[in-house]
Design a protein around this motif. Structure first.
Motif, PDB file in Angstrom:
ATOM      1  N   ALA A   1       8.187   3.916  23.210  1.00 29.53           N
ATOM      2  CA  ALA A   1       7.204   2.403  23.182  1.00 29.53           C
ATOM      3  C   ALA A   1       6.141   2.993  22.051  1.00 29.53           C
ATOM      4  O   ALA A   1       5.731   4.054  21.507  1.00 29.53           O
ATOM      5  N   PRO A   2       5.113   1.145  22.385  1.00 29.30           N
ATOM      6  CA  PRO A   2       4.474   0.854  21.371  1.00 29.30           C
ATOM      7  C   PRO A   2       3.507   2.029  21.174  1.00 29.30           C
ATOM      8  O   PRO A   2       3.107   3.106  22.435  1.00 29.30           O
ATOM      9  N   PRO A   3       2.953   3.144  19.704  1.00 29.21           N
ATOM     10  CA  PRO A   3       2.605   2.860  19.072  1.00 29.21           C
ATOM     11  C   PRO A   3       3.659   3.317  17.806  1.00 29.21           C
ATOM     12  O   PRO A   3       3.706   3.323  16.889  1.00 29.21           O
ATOM     13  N   GLU A   4       5.051   3.505  18.647  1.00 30.83           N
ATOM     14  CA  GLU A   4       6.193   4.411  17.730  1.00 30.83           C
ATOM     15  C   GLU A   4       6.888   2.719  17.148  1.00 30.83           C
ATOM     16  O   GLU A   4       6.332   1.548  17.884  1.00 30.83           O
ATOM     17  N   PRO A   5       7.361   2.884  15.740  1.00 27.92           N
ATOM     18  CA  PRO A   5       7.888   1.943  15.793  1.00 27.92           C
ATOM     19  C   PRO A   5       9.537   1.912  16.392  1.00 27.92           C
ATOM     20  O   PRO A   5       9.428   2.360  17.108  1.00 27.92           O
ATOM     21  N   PRO A   6       9.425   0.215  16.393  1.00 25.78           N
ATOM     22  CA  PRO A   6      10.649  -0.054  17.676  1.00 25.78           C
ATOM     23  C   PRO A   6      12.181   0.428  17.352  1.00 25.78           C
ATOM     24  O   PRO A   6      11.914   1.044  15.809  1.00 25.78           O
ATOM     25  N   SER A   7      13.332   0.355  18.098  1.00 27.44           N
ATOM     26  CA  SER A   7      14.030   1.383  17.941  1.00 27.44           C
ATOM     27  C   SER A   7      14.854  -0.061  16.124  1.00 27.44           C
ATOM     28  O   SER A   7      15.200   0.269  15.793  1.00 27.44           O
ATOM     29  N   TYR A   8      14.365  -1.531  16.840  1.00 26.55           N
ATOM     30  CA  TYR A   8      15.319  -2.684  16.089  1.00 26.55           C
ATOM     31  C   TYR A   8      13.864  -3.766  16.057  1.00 26.55           C
ATOM     32  O   TYR A   8      13.851  -3.771  17.417  1.00 26.55           O
ATOM     33  N   VAL A   9      14.152  -4.315  15.476  1.00 24.08           N
ATOM     34  CA  VAL A   9      13.833  -6.096  15.538  1.00 24.08           C
ATOM     35  C   VAL A   9      15.093  -7.085  15.464  1.00 24.08           C
ATOM     36  O   VAL A   9      15.181  -6.871  14.278  1.00 24.08           O
ATOM     37  N   MET A  10      14.912  -8.197  16.169  1.00 20.27           N
ATOM     38  CA  MET A  10      15.517  -9.579  15.402  1.00 20.27           C
ATOM     39  C   MET A  10      15.368 -10.445  14.975  1.00 20.27           C
ATOM     40  O   MET A  10      14.224 -10.865  15.157  1.00 20.27           O
ATOM     41  N   VAL A  11      15.162 -11.034  13.597  1.00 18.52           N
ATOM     42  CA  VAL A  11      14.093 -11.827  13.175  1.00 18.52           C
ATOM     43  C   VAL A  11      15.319 -12.384  12.707  1.00 18.52           C
ATOM     44  O   VAL A  11      16.578 -12.657  12.126  1.00 18.52           O
ATOM     45  N   GLU A  12      14.867 -13.961  12.963  1.00 23.14           N
ATOM     46  CA  GLU A  12      15.611 -14.697  12.248  1.00 23.14           C
ATOM     47  C   GLU A  12      14.959 -15.772  11.071  1.00 23.14           C
ATOM     48  O   GLU A  12      13.729 -16.122  10.821  1.00 23.14           O
ATOM     49  N   PHE A  13      15.871 -15.581   9.754  1.00 18.61           N
ATOM     50  CA  PHE A  13      15.308 -15.708   8.557  1.00 18.61           C
ATOM     51  C   PHE A  13      15.652 -17.093   8.030  1.00 18.61           C
ATOM     52  O   PHE A  13      16.711 -17.139   8.749  1.00 18.61           O
ATOM     53  N   ASP A  14      14.515 -17.569   7.386  1.00 19.05           N
ATOM     54  CA  ASP A  14      15.250 -18.992   6.954  1.00 19.05           C
ATOM     55  C   ASP A  14      16.168 -19.337   5.738  1.00 19.05           C
ATOM     56  O   ASP A  14      16.805 -20.100   6.290  1.00 19.05           O
ATOM     57  N   ASN A  15      16.397 -18.293   5.351  1.00 22.85           N
ATOM     58  CA  ASN A  15      17.871 -18.250   3.791  1.00 22.85           C
ATOM     59  C   ASN A  15      18.742 -17.637   4.675  1.00 22.85           C
ATOM     60  O   ASN A  15      19.306 -17.055   3.650  1.00 22.85           O
ATOM     61  N   TYR A  16      19.021 -16.698   5.192  1.00 19.25           N
ATOM     62  CA  TYR A  16      19.660 -15.675   5.455  1.00 19.25           C
ATOM     63  C   TYR A  16      21.109 -16.489   5.238  1.00 19.25           C
ATOM     64  O   TYR A  16      21.784 -17.333   5.906  1.00 19.25           O
ATOM     65  N   SER A  17      21.825 -15.674   4.480  1.00 22.85           N
ATOM     66  CA  SER A  17      23.985 -16.232   3.572  1.00 22.85           C
ATOM     67  C   SER A  17      24.245 -15.382   4.384  1.00 22.85           C
ATOM     68  O   SER A  17      26.062 -15.763   3.914  1.00 22.85           O
TER      69      SER A  17
END
Length: 331
Positions: free
Chosen positions: A207-223
């Motif tokens: 749990a915080p303040p540890e870094p998460p295992s991962y985050v899901m990010v919706e990028f503007d210009n992912y291809s």
């Protein structure tokens, strides 16, 4: 930087240890009209060995075509000329008047509102931090505090500072973030890529303040290939290690310093150039967008402030260096 590159290449190619850069061909790409590194002087104005190394570059090629502000119509050509004047530290009253058409009182209400959620560029870290904190609060979402994990026995603050990783990162769902490392260049996951956090995931027992295992990010210009078919622009981002620091390669990006924005192309931006003009500052800030209509200036600045750029202490040295490079190119 040049000294470090030179030193490492001499080590990597010991047979050429007496030759600059270990005998390896080096190409430098950039614009002397942009901002130098924070609290640093340009290589050509250094008192260190890097000035001698800089002087060894004798072949010069100038690129003339403008891509970011491309266009043949009158408005676009006028904006390009304004930027050229800015770059050359040659302020014009007509340019300043044109820029002042992009302050909130001179924009219609609907257009002004469109800029509220655009990237804000500031001259100081304090202003960036305050704006990001305000926007994070407005989301009214739970906030996860991610503190960088140290790898090894050293103190992170003393030995593990990194331009790519934050010692402490505050994030939440829907946070506007910027990627700070090149993860997959071909797919657009590069340093400076912008997106929104969709999900924050911790492994069981953490749990915080540890870094998460991962985050899901919706990028503007992912291809690249989609991670989830129904969200083709959303990609998983995990903590990475730089030096002895482990952290998510992200930072909040509702606001950035003008220094950090260097190299980015922004669809729209709100700009605060601050109380003090520095060589290249206003040029870099305003040239992040493709056209004048993509820009909002807040707060406005006086023409006297604008005119001070031509009195910068470093300007004469930069002009002299640009002249020297032009002579080399013509030769």
């Amino acid at each position: 930087m040049l000294e470090n590159i030179d030193s490492r290449l001499r080590q990597a190619f010991p047979q050429n240890a007496q030759i600059s850069f270990g005998g390896i061909s080096i190409i430098l790409v950039g614009d002397l009209g942009q901002l130098p590194r924070v609290n640093d002087r340009p290589a050509y104005d250094s008192n260190r060995r890097e000035k001698l190394l800089w002087g060894e570059f004798k072949t010069v090629v100038t690129l003339h075509k403008i891509f970011r502000q491309d266009g043949e119509n009158f408005e676009q050509q006028r904006f390009c000329q304004l930027l050229t004047n800015l770059r050359d530290e040659n302020p014009q009253i007509e340019d300043w008047k044109l820029l002042m058409t992009r302050i909130p009182p001179n924009m219609d209400a609907a257009n002004n509102v469109e800029f509220d959620n655009t990237v804000h560029l500031f001259s100081t870290n304090d202003n960036v931090h305050n704006h990001n904190k305000k926007m994070l609060h407005l989301l009214k979402q739970p906030v996860a505090r991610s503190v960088a994990t140290k790898v090894g026995s050293v103190n992170i603050v003393e030995d593990c500072s990194s331009d790519e990783l934050e010692l402490e990162l505050l994030i939440s769902k829907d946070s506007r973030v910027m990627l700070t490392s090149n993860l997959w260049i071909q797919a657009g996951l590069v340093n400076g890529a912008l997106g929104y956090i969709q999900k924050i995931v911790y492994k069981p027992g953490s749990a915080p303040p540890e870094p998460p295992s991962y985050v899901m990010v919706e990028f503007d210009n992912y291809s690249g290939l989609p991670f989830e078919d129904h969200h083709p622009s959303t990609i998983l981002v995990t903590p990475i290690q730089k030096g002895r620091m482990l952290q998510l390669p992200l930072r909040l990006a509702w606001a950035l310093t003008i220094h950090k924005s260097q190299g980015l192309t922004l669809p729209k931006a709100t700009i605060d150039i601050g109380p003090r003009e520095r060589i290249g500052l206003t040029f870099v800030a305003i040239s992040r967008v493709k056209s004048l209509e993509c820009l909002r200036i807040m707060p406005p600045f006086t023409y006297d402030h604008y005119e001070k750029m031509k009195n910068g202490r470093q300007l004469a040295k930069r002009k002299a260096e640009e002249y020297r490079l032009k002579v080399l190119e013509e030769a």
